[in-house]
Design an enzyme around this catalytic site. Structure first.
Site, mmCIF file in Angstrom:
data_model
loop_
_atom_site.group_PDB
_atom_site.id
_atom_site.type_symbol
_atom_site.label_atom_id
_atom_site.label_comp_id
_atom_site.label_asym_id
_atom_site.label_seq_id
_atom_site.Cartn_x
_atom_site.Cartn_y
_atom_site.Cartn_z
ATOM 1 N N ASP A 77 8.892 5.273 15.404
ATOM 2 C CA ASP A 77 7.810 6.088 14.830
ATOM 3 C C ASP A 77 8.302 7.426 14.276
ATOM 4 O O ASP A 77 8.912 8.217 14.985
ATOM 5 C CB ASP A 77 6.764 6.334 15.932
ATOM 6 C CG ASP A 77 5.442 6.795 15.355
ATOM 7 O OD1 ASP A 77 5.437 7.818 14.645
ATOM 8 O OD2 ASP A 77 4.419 6.148 15.614
ATOM 9 N N SER B 167 4.024 7.429 10.192
ATOM 10 C CA SER B 167 3.233 6.476 10.956
ATOM 11 C C SER B 167 1.931 6.119 10.227
ATOM 12 O O SER B 167 1.962 5.662 9.101
ATOM 13 C CB SER B 167 2.991 7.075 12.349
ATOM 14 O OG SER B 167 2.552 6.122 13.254
#
Length: 239
Positions: A166, A47
């Site tokens: 993510d 991320s």
């Protein structure tokens, strides 16, 4: 922490808008221990951590990375419910920023040096990717690694035809070998580089490999992952 013969890697934890911490750490290392950055074999990230590594390895100056993150925070804070506001399109901001800041040969600069953590939608498994054939593939992988369901949108993006979300959901602080990886996280906990908490309360929770102390500071920081602090407060913290 590492064996010079085998080399070492750096791993930057996923942390949303707390990415300011990674910029501060990288600036500090570049001033005080530049060899740790220069000679690291691989840069791992999930991320926001992956975004930071991509910018750094592409040669984007830290000041410019800081500016890009500050622009994103300003945009998010300009609405009363921030990132949840329907008019704030986090995905568009991110994709536009990646296209604008990353050089056209970014896939050549990053292949084999960066390892990006992704979470496969089909089975929730963690997938690590490090080879790219084009700038678009790099952008897709970073975009997938940073896609927070509902906040970023409803339909997960894809990398090479497979849908991912993510990377922090399945592995927030990725690495191959714990002995040769220096881990960096803005949360109070057990990472090699992280804020040190003064309290003697040793309750830890393990959140996808990242050990977090259960303390009020971390609870505050967790809210700041998706709801950025006022920039005056945020940037001071980064230095």
């Amino acid at each position: 922490m590492y064996d010079p013969e085998r080399g070492w890697s750096l791993s930057f934890a996923g942390c949303g808008f707390l990415g300011f911490y990674h910029i501060g750490v990288t600036r500090c290392l570049s001033e005080r221990a530049p060899h740790l950055l220069r000679n690291a074999r691989r840069f791992f990230g999930a991320s926001a951590g992956a975004l930071h590594c991509a910018f750094f390895l592409s040669g984007v100056p830290l000041e410019q990375t800081l500016q890009a993150l500050m622009d994103l925070v300003r945009s998010a804070r300009s609405r009363n419910i921030g990132v949840l506001h329907p008019a704030f399109n986090l995905s568009k901001h991110l994709r536009d920023g990646l296209q604008r800041y990353l050089p056209d040969n970014v896939h050549q600069l990053l292949s084999g040096r960066i390892v990006i953590s992704l979470t496969r939608v089909a089975d929730g498994e963690n997938v690590l990717v490090s080879d790219f054939r084009s700038k678009d593939e790099v952008v897709d992988a970073l975009f997938c690694s940073s896609f927070v369901p509902f906040i970023s949108g409803l339909i997960p993006p894809s990398f090479r035809g497979v849908r991912y979300i993510d990377g922090g959901v399945s592995d927030i602080i990725p690495f191959f070998d714990t002995k040769t990886t220096i881990t960096i996280s803005p949360f109070y906990g057990e990472s090699d580089i992280c804020p040190k908490v003064k309290s003697t309360n040793f309750l830890h929770v393990d959140f996808t490999k990242l050990s977090l102390r259960l303390c009020s500071e971390n609870i505050y920081l967790l809210t700041r992952v998706l709801f950025p602090a006022d920039l005056k407060a945020g940037v001071g913290h980064a230095h």
